[in-house]
Design a protein around this motif. Structure first.
Motif, mmCIF file in Angstrom:
data_model
loop_
_atom_site.group_PDB
_atom_site.id
_atom_site.type_symbol
_atom_site.label_atom_id
_atom_site.label_comp_id
_atom_site.label_asym_id
_atom_site.label_seq_id
_atom_site.Cartn_x
_atom_site.Cartn_y
_atom_site.Cartn_z
ATOM 1 N N ARG A 1 -11.668 -3.120 -1.769
ATOM 2 C CA ARG A 1 -10.812 -4.997 -1.416
ATOM 3 C C ARG A 1 -10.206 -5.091 -2.598
ATOM 4 N N SER A 2 -11.104 -5.291 -3.769
ATOM 5 C CA SER A 2 -10.114 -6.031 -5.096
ATOM 6 C C SER A 2 -9.378 -5.282 -4.981
ATOM 7 N N THR A 3 -8.862 -3.755 -5.248
ATOM 8 C CA THR A 3 -7.626 -3.320 -5.556
ATOM 9 C C THR A 3 -6.674 -3.789 -4.659
ATOM 10 N N LEU A 4 -7.171 -3.682 -3.125
ATOM 11 C CA LEU A 4 -6.525 -4.331 -1.885
ATOM 12 C C LEU A 4 -5.646 -5.705 -2.349
ATOM 13 N N ILE A 5 -6.392 -6.406 -2.749
ATOM 14 C CA ILE A 5 -6.459 -8.157 -3.047
ATOM 15 C C ILE A 5 -4.931 -8.540 -4.174
ATOM 16 N N ARG A 6 -5.629 -7.269 -5.226
ATOM 17 C CA ARG A 6 -4.590 -7.257 -6.470
ATOM 18 C C ARG A 6 -2.858 -6.846 -5.761
ATOM 19 N N ARG A 7 -3.481 -5.084 -5.461
ATOM 20 C CA ARG A 7 -2.190 -5.126 -4.653
ATOM 21 C C ARG A 7 -0.913 -6.396 -4.377
ATOM 22 N N SER A 8 -1.541 -6.952 -3.675
ATOM 23 C CA SER A 8 -1.047 -7.658 -2.709
ATOM 24 C C SER A 8 -0.356 -8.857 -3.559
ATOM 25 N N CYS A 9 -1.198 -9.445 -3.492
ATOM 26 C CA CYS A 9 -0.886 -10.202 -5.173
ATOM 27 C C CYS A 9 0.589 -9.825 -6.145
ATOM 28 N N SER A 10 0.062 -8.867 -6.279
ATOM 29 C CA SER A 10 1.778 -8.321 -6.685
ATOM 30 C C SER A 10 2.435 -8.825 -6.146
ATOM 31 N N SER B 1 -14.644 -2.628 -3.861
ATOM 32 C CA SER B 1 -13.999 -1.821 -4.796
ATOM 33 C C SER B 1 -12.107 -1.825 -4.818
#
Length: 109
Positions: free
Chosen positions: A79-88, A77
């Motif tokens: 990791r997916s949050t960090l990926i979403r934030r990084s992409c954003s 969870s």
């Protein structure tokens, strides 16, 4: 008498002494070392270890424990949050670079 603290003893050295005593087959409680800082006073409070845990390497397969399963779920969870934030963040930076701060196309430089 040789007082542990007068000889430069501190909490780190006390942990080392307790560890070495345990390796030699004796149990030494840290509180006893602080309460009885001389060898003569401490000796009656040291006890022989009756049972020592096996310290050999363990290998093989085993089922995941509930804690491990929960930890894996949480880390996925995170990791997916960090990926979403990084992409954003990356998308915002790209848009600013391409369209400028106010959404207008930037001049080629």
């Amino acid at each position: 008498m040789d007082n542990f603290f007068d000889l430069g003893g501190d909490s780190i050295k006390a942990i080392q002494i307790a560890s070495r005593a345990f390796q030699a087959g004796y149990k030494l409680d840290m509180k006893d070392l602080f309460q009885y800082p001389t060898v003569a006073a401490l000796a009656p409070h040291m006890h022989e270890v009756r049972r020592m845990a096996n310290q050999e390497e363990v290998s093989g397969e085993t089922a995941l424990l509930p804690f491990s399963i929960g930890s894996l779920r949480r880390s996925a969870s995170v990791r997916s949050t960090l990926i979403r934030r990084s992409c954003s963040i990356a998308l915002r930076a790209l848009r600013r670079r391409r369209f400028g701060r106010y959404g207008l196309p930037c001049e080629a430089s």
